[in-house]
Design an enzyme around this catalytic site. Structure first.
Site, PDB file in Angstrom:
ATOM      1  N   ASP A  10       0.033   2.432   3.598  1.00  0.00           N
ATOM      2  CA  ASP A  10      -0.240   3.579   3.370  1.00  0.00           C
ATOM      3  C   ASP A  10       0.306   4.932   3.082  1.00  0.00           C
ATOM      4  O   ASP A  10       0.291   6.443   3.496  1.00  0.00           O
ATOM      5  CB  ASP A  10      -1.223   4.289   4.216  1.00  0.00           C
TER       6      ASP A  10
ATOM      7  N   HIS B 203      -6.952  -0.404   5.184  1.00  0.00           N
ATOM      8  CA  HIS B 203      -6.649   0.418   6.005  1.00  0.00           C
ATOM      9  C   HIS B 203      -7.847   0.147   7.313  1.00  0.00           C
ATOM     10  O   HIS B 203      -8.569   1.324   7.755  1.00  0.00           O
ATOM     11  CB  HIS B 203      -6.378   1.478   5.848  1.00  0.00           C
TER      12      HIS B 203
ATOM     13  N   HIS C  45       0.570  -1.016   0.172  1.00  0.00           N
ATOM     14  CA  HIS C  45       0.088  -0.038  -0.060  1.00  0.00           C
ATOM     15  C   HIS C  45       1.007   1.461   0.199  1.00  0.00           C
ATOM     16  O   HIS C  45       1.578   1.847   0.751  1.00  0.00           O
ATOM     17  CB  HIS C  45      -1.127  -0.423   1.162  1.00  0.00           C
TER      18      HIS C  45
HETATM   19  O1  DOR Z   1      -4.841   9.172   4.487  1.00  0.00           O
HETATM   20  C1  DOR Z   1      -4.418   9.209   3.125  1.00  0.00           C
HETATM   21  N1  DOR Z   1      -4.059   9.701   1.955  1.00  0.00           N
HETATM   22  N2  DOR Z   1      -5.645   8.545   2.851  1.00  0.00           N
HETATM   23  C2  DOR Z   1      -6.320   7.818   1.381  1.00  0.00           C
HETATM   24  O2  DOR Z   1      -7.023   7.127   0.850  1.00  0.00           O
HETATM   25  C3  DOR Z   1      -5.495   8.494   0.665  1.00  0.00           C
HETATM   26  C4  DOR Z   1      -3.829   8.841   0.547  1.00  0.00           C
HETATM   27  C5  DOR Z   1      -3.540  10.153   0.110  1.00  0.00           C
HETATM   28  O3  DOR Z   1      -3.228   9.085  -1.452  1.00  0.00           O
HETATM   29  O4  DOR Z   1      -3.211  10.596   0.175  1.00  0.00           O
HETATM   30 ZN    ZN Z   2      -3.508   4.713   0.643  1.00  0.00          ZN
END
Ligand code: DOR
Ligand code: ZN
Length: 438
Positions: free
Chosen positions: A304, A234, A61
């Protein structure tokens, strides 16, 4: 004729699928060719006597932002960050500028990654209202790890929020779909109440537990109706984890390092550098995440990694950009959790290598076993090191974990037998290849 291998990892504690064992590992032509006692056998050698050998760690991710703003992140810098952090393979998200939603864009991305990716890489393709009926075709394109659907809005313009469209997406194709699961209707209904702004911790109040739980229940109900596996990205609440523990027939679970590591005190300490979607929540949810680690509910732990400029992070809430860097820091922090006794190295390899390989069907990845890719992350559990912002190679240049001391550190990243990072040095040229998926 004496036997020889291209590379031999000698005497390391190998984190094998069936347990941790001291063994030698021989590599031929980029694959694991032997495991056992290789004394007397020739080959370029890495002495692993004081190291643990993990299967090449996968971060399933990451948002490498390419195409996007190179002052924030690029595919080149993000994969270099990955190697330095002990990550051998990344799966890259599609909410770039523009988003990746077509065959033509996937083809461009495949070509673009050659000679730029430092680690191995797979690509998500974005589900959008404009391509719902194409998803069956797009998800089987080469090097696509999964369709990603934002069922709740976050960074970028990808959004499929209504049941009719979601069901259409689920009926197009058969591989697991990866979802951003926050209920868009509740997010929008609650938004006006927060438009006046306020402290960053309001982020978790706006995007509350119900937003996540309602979103996940809706997606799982549709997944059951259509028979289409759902991978819920997440997962951030105790309530969803309890629910998903009863849905193993149709749903799999990703939890982020952040939700295992940070609680809402982070808003006061870090301000905008704590804002992400879904939000960091109170300690009750972090405890539930560790319970889900212990009882096996969690399939994948990801970072993430979602870089934004410092200026975008400094905008007053609710205009603060949501997303935190993480690909370079996730493994040191998870090793620190191992050192603190929160999980074993075997469970770490399960959620950061075997799990992602299983859920996404990555061929030859995620396992120390004969015939698999010779991807290794060598870690020294005796190393204590502080995460410093100056170490971060993503151009945006910040981490929410600056100053965090980690017991345990990645010393080398090996991809298909090539030593791509050793002792904090990235070696050679970008040698990452495109991952194939079942
Ligand atoms: O905090 C986040 N940032 N959550 C997401 O779903 C997308 C990501 C982003 O691409 O900045
Ligand atoms: Zn993400």
């Amino acid at each position: 004729m004496t036997k020889s291998y291209d590379l031999i990892l000698r005497n390391g504690q190998a984190v094998l699928p069936w347990g941790v064992e001291r063994t030698d590992i021989g590599v031929t032509a980029g694959r694991i060719a032997a495991m056992g006692d290789l004394r007397g056998v020739e080959g370029e050698t890495i002495d692993c006597a004081h190291l643990h050998i993990l299967p090449g760690i996968i971060d399933a991710h990451v948002h490498l932002r390419d195409p996007g703003d190179p002052a924030v992140e690029t595919l080149e810098s993000g994969t270099r960050a990955a190697l330095l952090g002990g990550i051998a393979t990344v799966f890259d998200m599609p909410n770039t500028t523009p988003s990746i939603t077509s065959s033509e864009q996937l083809e461009w991305k495949r070509g673009y990654a050659q000679g730029r990716a430092w680690c191995d890489i797979g690509f998500y393709v974005g589900g959008a209202k404009s391509n719902l009926d194409d998803l069956a075709r797009l998800e089987i394109e080469p090097n696509v790890c999964a369709v990603k659907i934002f069922a709740g809005s976050s960074t970028g313009d990808l959004l499929v929020e209504d049941d009719v469209s979601l069901e259409r997406a689920m009926r197009s194709g058969r591989r697991p779909i990866a979802y951003h699961s926050e209920d868009e209707y509740r997010l929008q209904a609650r938004k006006p109440a927060y438009e006046g702004g306020g402290p960053h911790r309001l982020h978790a109040e706006w995007r509350d537990v119900e937003c996540a739980l309602i979103g996940t229940k809706r997606l799982v109900a549709l997944a059951r109706k259509t028979g289409r596996p759902a991978h819920i990205l997440h997962v951030s609440t105790a309530e969803e984890l309890e629910f998903l523990g009863q849905c193993r027939d149709i749903a799999s679970v990703e939890v982020l390092l952040n939700h295992l590591t940070q609680t809402d005190e982070a808003y006061d300490r870090l301000g905008g550098m704590a804002v992400m979607n879904p939000p960091i929540r109170d300690a009750r949810h972090m405890e539930a995440a560790w319970e889900a680690m212990a009882n096996g509910t969690i399939d994948v732990v990801g970072s993430d990694h979602a870089p934004h400029s410092r200026a975008a992070k400094a905008r007053p809430w609710p205009a603060t950009a949501a997303g935190l860097t993480g690909v370079q820091t996730i493994l040191p922090l998870m090793l620190d959790h191992v050192s603190a006794g929160r999980l074993s190295l075997s469970r770490l390899a399960d959620v950061m290598a075997a799990g992602p390989a299983r859920i996404y069907g990555a061929v030859g990845k995620g396992r120390l076993a004969l015939g698999y890719d010779a991807d290794f992350t060598l870690v020294d559990m005796g190393q204590r090191r502080v995460i410093e912002e100056s170490w971060i190679v993503s151009p945006c240049g910040w981490t929410p974990f600056a100053g965090h001391a980690c017991q345990g550190w990645p010393m080398a990243t090996i991809i298909r037998g090539h030593v791509a990072m050793r002792d904090d040095q990235v070696l050679g040229a970008p040698a990452g290849r495109l991952v194939t998926f079942r």
